[in-house]
Design a protein around this motif. Structure first.
Motif, PDB file in Angstrom:
ATOM      1  N   GLU A 491      13.442  -2.152  -1.009  1.00 60.86           N
ATOM      2  CA  GLU A 491      12.697  -3.404  -0.879  1.00 60.86           C
ATOM      3  C   GLU A 491      13.214  -4.449  -1.855  1.00 60.86           C
ATOM      4  O   GLU A 491      13.365  -5.632  -1.504  1.00 60.86           O
ATOM      5  CB  GLU A 491      11.212  -3.146  -1.129  1.00 60.86           C
ATOM      6  CG  GLU A 491      10.349  -4.388  -0.913  1.00 60.86           C
ATOM      7  CD  GLU A 491       8.900  -4.134  -1.223  1.00 60.86           C
ATOM      8  OE1 GLU A 491       8.059  -4.971  -0.840  1.00 60.86           O
ATOM      9  OE2 GLU A 491       8.587  -3.107  -1.859  1.00 60.86           O
ATOM     10  N   VAL A 492      13.506  -4.028  -3.086  1.00 59.67           N
ATOM     11  CA  VAL A 492      14.042  -4.966  -4.077  1.00 59.67           C
ATOM     12  C   VAL A 492      15.359  -5.551  -3.592  1.00 59.67           C
ATOM     13  O   VAL A 492      15.607  -6.766  -3.725  1.00 59.67           O
ATOM     14  CB  VAL A 492      14.205  -4.261  -5.440  1.00 59.67           C
ATOM     15  CG1 VAL A 492      15.025  -5.119  -6.403  1.00 59.67           C
ATOM     16  CG2 VAL A 492      12.845  -3.956  -6.051  1.00 59.67           C
ATOM     17  N   ARG A 493      16.223  -4.708  -3.026  1.00 55.24           N
ATOM     18  CA  ARG A 493      17.504  -5.201  -2.510  1.00 55.24           C
ATOM     19  C   ARG A 493      17.292  -6.185  -1.368  1.00 55.24           C
ATOM     20  O   ARG A 493      17.994  -7.191  -1.271  1.00 55.24           O
ATOM     21  CB  ARG A 493      18.368  -4.018  -2.052  1.00 55.24           C
ATOM     22  CG  ARG A 493      18.897  -3.178  -3.203  1.00 55.24           C
ATOM     23  CD  ARG A 493      19.648  -1.969  -2.723  1.00 55.24           C
ATOM     24  NE  ARG A 493      20.745  -2.287  -1.819  1.00 55.24           N
ATOM     25  CZ  ARG A 493      21.583  -1.379  -1.324  1.00 55.24           C
ATOM     26  NH1 ARG A 493      21.439  -0.098  -1.635  1.00 55.24           N
ATOM     27  NH2 ARG A 493      22.549  -1.737  -0.521  1.00 55.24           N
ATOM     28  N   ARG A 494      16.315  -5.883  -0.498  1.00 54.19           N
ATOM     29  CA  ARG A 494      16.045  -6.801   0.611  1.00 54.19           C
ATOM     30  C   ARG A 494      15.566  -8.157   0.072  1.00 54.19           C
ATOM     31  O   ARG A 494      16.010  -9.214   0.543  1.00 54.19           O
ATOM     32  CB  ARG A 494      14.988  -6.189   1.530  1.00 54.19           C
ATOM     33  CG  ARG A 494      14.597  -7.039   2.729  1.00 54.19           C
ATOM     34  CD  ARG A 494      15.650  -7.037   3.823  1.00 54.19           C
ATOM     35  NE  ARG A 494      15.798  -5.764   4.441  1.00 54.19           N
ATOM     36  CZ  ARG A 494      15.087  -5.317   5.484  1.00 54.19           C
ATOM     37  NH1 ARG A 494      14.165  -6.091   6.016  1.00 54.19           N
ATOM     38  NH2 ARG A 494      15.320  -4.129   5.999  1.00 54.19           N
ATOM     39  N   LEU A 495      14.667  -8.146  -0.895  1.00 51.82           N
ATOM     40  CA  LEU A 495      14.146  -9.392  -1.447  1.00 51.82           C
ATOM     41  C   LEU A 495      15.203 -10.135  -2.260  1.00 51.82           C
ATOM     42  O   LEU A 495      15.218 -11.369  -2.287  1.00 51.82           O
ATOM     43  CB  LEU A 495      12.910  -9.115  -2.298  1.00 51.82           C
ATOM     44  CG  LEU A 495      11.703  -8.564  -1.520  1.00 51.82           C
ATOM     45  CD1 LEU A 495      10.569  -8.195  -2.469  1.00 51.82           C
ATOM     46  CD2 LEU A 495      11.225  -9.561  -0.475  1.00 51.82           C
ATOM     47  N   ILE A 517       4.381  -7.266   0.046  1.00 59.17           N
ATOM     48  CA  ILE A 517       5.430  -7.396  -0.958  1.00 59.17           C
ATOM     49  C   ILE A 517       5.240  -6.363  -2.076  1.00 59.17           C
ATOM     50  O   ILE A 517       4.131  -6.128  -2.547  1.00 59.17           O
ATOM     51  CB  ILE A 517       5.439  -8.837  -1.520  1.00 59.17           C
ATOM     52  CG1 ILE A 517       6.629  -9.038  -2.459  1.00 59.17           C
ATOM     53  CG2 ILE A 517       4.126  -9.200  -2.177  1.00 59.17           C
ATOM     54  CD1 ILE A 517       6.851 -10.477  -2.857  1.00 59.17           C
ATOM     55  N   PHE A 518       6.348  -5.735  -2.473  1.00 58.83           N
ATOM     56  CA  PHE A 518       6.397  -4.747  -3.558  1.00 58.83           C
ATOM     57  C   PHE A 518       5.364  -3.629  -3.383  1.00 58.83           C
ATOM     58  O   PHE A 518       4.746  -3.180  -4.345  1.00 58.83           O
ATOM     59  CB  PHE A 518       6.194  -5.429  -4.920  1.00 58.83           C
ATOM     60  CG  PHE A 518       7.313  -6.358  -5.301  1.00 58.83           C
ATOM     61  CD1 PHE A 518       8.631  -5.967  -5.195  1.00 58.83           C
ATOM     62  CD2 PHE A 518       7.037  -7.649  -5.750  1.00 58.83           C
ATOM     63  CE1 PHE A 518       9.668  -6.824  -5.532  1.00 58.83           C
ATOM     64  CE2 PHE A 518       8.058  -8.515  -6.094  1.00 58.83           C
ATOM     65  CZ  PHE A 518       9.377  -8.106  -5.979  1.00 58.83           C
ATOM     66  N   ARG A 519       5.240  -3.156  -2.156  1.00 59.97           N
ATOM     67  CA  ARG A 519       4.261  -2.086  -1.919  1.00 59.97           C
ATOM     68  C   ARG A 519       4.728  -0.762  -2.519  1.00 59.97           C
ATOM     69  O   ARG A 519       3.951   0.189  -2.598  1.00 59.97           O
ATOM     70  CB  ARG A 519       4.035  -1.933  -0.413  1.00 59.97           C
ATOM     71  CG  ARG A 519       5.155  -1.226   0.317  1.00 59.97           C
ATOM     72  CD  ARG A 519       4.912  -1.131   1.803  1.00 59.97           C
ATOM     73  NE  ARG A 519       5.199  -2.380   2.491  1.00 59.97           N
ATOM     74  CZ  ARG A 519       5.122  -2.522   3.813  1.00 59.97           C
ATOM     75  NH1 ARG A 519       4.728  -1.515   4.558  1.00 59.97           N
ATOM     76  NH2 ARG A 519       5.414  -3.674   4.383  1.00 59.97           N
ATOM     77  N   LEU A 527       1.586  -6.832  -8.813  1.00 62.54           N
ATOM     78  CA  LEU A 527       0.975  -8.144  -8.974  1.00 62.54           C
ATOM     79  C   LEU A 527       1.859  -9.072  -9.806  1.00 62.54           C
ATOM     80  O   LEU A 527       2.076 -10.237  -9.442  1.00 62.54           O
ATOM     81  CB  LEU A 527      -0.399  -8.000  -9.622  1.00 62.54           C
ATOM     82  CG  LEU A 527      -1.194  -9.294  -9.822  1.00 62.54           C
ATOM     83  CD1 LEU A 527      -1.416  -9.990  -8.480  1.00 62.54           C
ATOM     84  CD2 LEU A 527      -2.524  -8.996 -10.510  1.00 62.54           C
ATOM     85  N   ILE A 528       2.395  -8.564 -10.904  1.00 68.10           N
ATOM     86  CA  ILE A 528       3.254  -9.382 -11.764  1.00 68.10           C
ATOM     87  C   ILE A 528       4.504  -9.812 -11.003  1.00 68.10           C
ATOM     88  O   ILE A 528       4.891 -10.994 -10.993  1.00 68.10           O
ATOM     89  CB  ILE A 528       3.631  -8.618 -13.040  1.00 68.10           C
ATOM     90  CG1 ILE A 528       2.385  -8.359 -13.896  1.00 68.10           C
ATOM     91  CG2 ILE A 528       4.682  -9.384 -13.838  1.00 68.10           C
ATOM     92  CD1 ILE A 528       2.639  -7.444 -15.079  1.00 68.10           C
ATOM     93  N   VAL A 546       3.917 -14.636   3.371  1.00 69.11           N
ATOM     94  CA  VAL A 546       3.803 -13.369   2.668  1.00 69.11           C
ATOM     95  C   VAL A 546       2.455 -12.774   3.025  1.00 69.11           C
ATOM     96  O   VAL A 546       1.409 -13.351   2.695  1.00 69.11           O
ATOM     97  CB  VAL A 546       3.929 -13.550   1.140  1.00 69.11           C
ATOM     98  CG1 VAL A 546       3.784 -12.199   0.443  1.00 69.11           C
ATOM     99  CG2 VAL A 546       5.261 -14.204   0.790  1.00 69.11           C
ATOM    100  N   ALA A 547       2.455 -11.637   3.719  1.00 70.28           N
ATOM    101  CA  ALA A 547       1.207 -10.944   4.047  1.00 70.28           C
ATOM    102  C   ALA A 547       0.937  -9.910   2.967  1.00 70.28           C
ATOM    103  O   ALA A 547       1.830  -9.159   2.576  1.00 70.28           O
ATOM    104  CB  ALA A 547       1.324 -10.268   5.410  1.00 70.28           C
TER     105      ALA A 547
END
Length: 613
Positions: A491-495, A517-519, A527-528, A546-547
């Motif tokens: 996910e980090v790479r995708r973002l 996001i960041f699940r 949250l941060i 962003v859902a």
């Protein structure tokens, strides 16, 4: 305006008429089969009896001609009826498939012609592979690939989109043209030898021919063949001895066998694409007919076919390949080649045709694939009359707006529509709501309709106007055990990829859709990270949604005009959650998931004042 129900009723009537015609043709076919059998049996009996009566020799010959001619005529008529049965069966299948596409009956929708390749990010996240299957009416692999390419937009081009929109508008009103193109291509495929499935025409054309240079050997062998024929006549006339003929023919045979591998490879290469050539010939004969008065934009695409009549060259090619297929009969092949260099002649013709087709055939295929992809988009609009032409421009204002937009992969009876607008580049929308409330589906609704708009198709909205965006998604991120990549790192790479795309200079803005996001990390770090990331997006060359379940993120809109909140609401009725899937402004005010847990007996600490319906 024609309604969807009227379109459906029309398809049902066409299917019913076709089935009635098929039933009539099949009864006729059965009758002809019986008559053929009777004529054959009667002919055998009558002719056999007459054969043993010398006084009726003339009657014998007349009977033989009469029964033979009658049987032949019946065979010709029967074949014509069988051909009509194939045509009506194909026509019925096309209409039934249209009906299945309207009703999203996936069991009756044929699988899309897809090359084996990993799904593109947008295909996986926006279900574009399912959309491709739903609308793909192409019979060729190239047409299917062309449609798939259009549905995965990279950098949309406004002029290209408008050209496709105009051609699609032409084709929507020509269902007979669209379905006949499909029918003829399908029938041609069914009636030819499927020997060329492993290679495409373009692959065959792109291959070098190391066996070229057949012409000199053809001239030599043809000259020896002429000499052999003259010597044979001379031997029959007693002018020369047969030894001379045997010697010269032996030289001919040695040269023929010595260079046989040269022509054998050419034949093998050519026979593998015979099926594709015959199929293309059927399509070209249909497309090159000048019937485009009501389709001026399609006429521009097909003009090279109408002017150059490619079917003539294709018929020449298939005729040559048919001549080369004599190799399938060893006895006749040996007899013919013993007298004349049959193989070398057709190998030379094949080389010449290949050189000619290398110049022309790529354009013919490109036109066919273009028309098939446009046909697919036009058929989608025809089957869904409520779809509209999106207004696509480089700098729309607002940059994106949609009224009553819905998802094409949801049945029309259950499809809930919503309206939504981005006023300017840089805006970010945070969507909150519980699971199953519609957040992810809404992201995909916008993405799928943008993909259709940029492909040149109609969209499932009452109105839609948009600037050109590059689409980017982070919805169905998956880990990779083979590569040792965890879900969170994937996910980090995708973002990170989204930030890189936004940072590209001289590129259109990005339209992004991020789900949860960041699940992949804990609540505090999620949250941060989410706060920092969303604040970064809100000031860049992009717009997006962003859902999230994190209600803390809605506070980002306080004091930042570029960040807005929307939500989907749920209620509890009769001890179960119900959803209306309607998008509303503002943050989600409900926490009914906790109530459901409590009703099911789970230990949940909840303040009653914070629980609302």
């Amino acid at each position: 305006m024609v309604t969807r129900q009227q379109r459906r009723a029309g398809l049902l009537r066409q299917i019913a008429r076709t089935e009635n015609q098929l039933a009539h043709l099949r009864r006729h076919s059965d009758q002809l089969s019986n008559v053929r059998l009777l004529v054959a049996l009667a002919g055998i009996v009558v002719v056999s009896v007459l054969f043993f009566i010398p006084a009726l020799r003339l009657v014998f010959w007349l009977s033989l001609v009469a029964f033979g001619g009658g049987f032949t005529a019946l065979v010709i008529v029967h074949r014509r009826v069988l051909r009509h049965i194939d045509e009506y069966s194909g026509w019925r299948h096309i209409k039934q498939t249209h009906l299945a596409r309207m009703e999203l009956d996936w069991q009756k929708i044929p699988p899309a012609k897809r090359r084996k390749a990993p799904l593109h990010m947008l295909e996986a996240d926006l279900d574009l592979h399912h959309l491709h299957r739903l609308i793909n009416t192409a019979t060729s692999q190239g047409g299917s690939d062309r449609l798939r390419e259009w549905l995965i937009p990279t950098v949309p081009d406004v002029d290209t989109i408008h050209r496709r929109q105009n051609a699609v508008s032409d084709l929507i009103g020509q269902p007979l043209f669209r379905d006949k193109l499909t029918l003829y291509a399908t029938l041609a495929q069914q009636t030819i030898r499927e020997s060329g499935e492993g290679r495409t025409l373009l692959e065959w054309l792109s291959e070098e021919s190391p066996q070229s240079g057949t012409r000199p050997w053809l001239i030599l062998l043809a000259s020896l063949a002429v000499v052999n024929i003259l010597l044979f006549i001379a031997v029959l006339a007693g002018v020369i001895a047969s030894d001379v003929l045997v010697t010269v023919w032996g030289i001919y045979a040695l040269i023929f066998v010595w260079q046989l591998k040269r022509v054998q490879t050419i034949f093998e290469d050519s026979l593998t694409i015979e099926a594709a050539l015959r199929r293309l010939d059927a399509v070209m004969r249909f497309l090159e007919r000048d019937r485009y008065a009501a389709m001026p934009h399609v006429a521009e695409i097909t003009a090279p076919l109408v002017q150059n009549r490619p079917s003539k060259a294709l018929r020449d090619a298939t005729g040559v390949i048919s001549g080369a297929s004599l190799r399938a009969n060893p006895i006749f092949w040996l007899l013919f080649n013993a007298v004349i260099p049959w193989d070398y002649y057709f190998a030379y013709r094949l080389e010449s045709l290949k050189a000619r087709l290398q110049q022309q055939l790529p354009q013919w295929l490109d036109i066919w694939h273009e028309i098939e992809a446009l046909n697919a988009l036009a058929t989608l609009a025809y089957l869904n009359p409520s779809t509209t032409v999106p207004d696509v421009s480089e700098t729309a204002s607002p940059v994106f707006t949609a009224q009553r937009i819905g998802h094409p992969l949801i049945e029309s009876e259950n499809r809930i529509t919503n309206s939504f607008t981005f006023q300017q580049v840089g805006e970010t929308v945070i969507i909150t709501g519980s699971n199953m409330s519609g957040k992810s589906s809404f992201l995909r609704t916008l993405g799928v309709n943008l993909a259709l708009a940029y492909a040149g198709g109609r969209v499932f909205a009452e109105h839609m106007a948009t600037s050109t965006f590059r689409l980017y998604t982070s919805i169905r991120v998956t880990d990779s055990l083979d590569d040792g990549i965890s879900y969170f790192y994937a996910e980090v790479r995708r973002l990170r990829g989204l930030l890189d795309a936004i940072a590209e200079e001289d590129a259109p803005p990005v339209f992004y859709m991020i789900d949860e996001i960041f699940r992949g990390t804990n609540n505090r770090e999620r949250l941060i990270g989410s706060r920092s990331y969303i604040q970064e997006l809100a000031q860049r060359n992009c717009v997006g949604l962003v859902a999230t379940h994190d209600l803390e993120l809605v506070k980002l809109a306080d004091g930042n005009a570029l960040i807005r909140n929307f939500h989907f609401r749920e209620d509890v009725e009769e001890n179960r959650m119900v959803f209306d899937y309607t998008l509303r402004e503002g943050p989600s005010p409900t926490t009914n998931a906790l109530r459901i847990m409590q009703m099911e007996g789970l230990p949940v600490e909840v303040e009653t004042d914070n629980v609302s319906r």
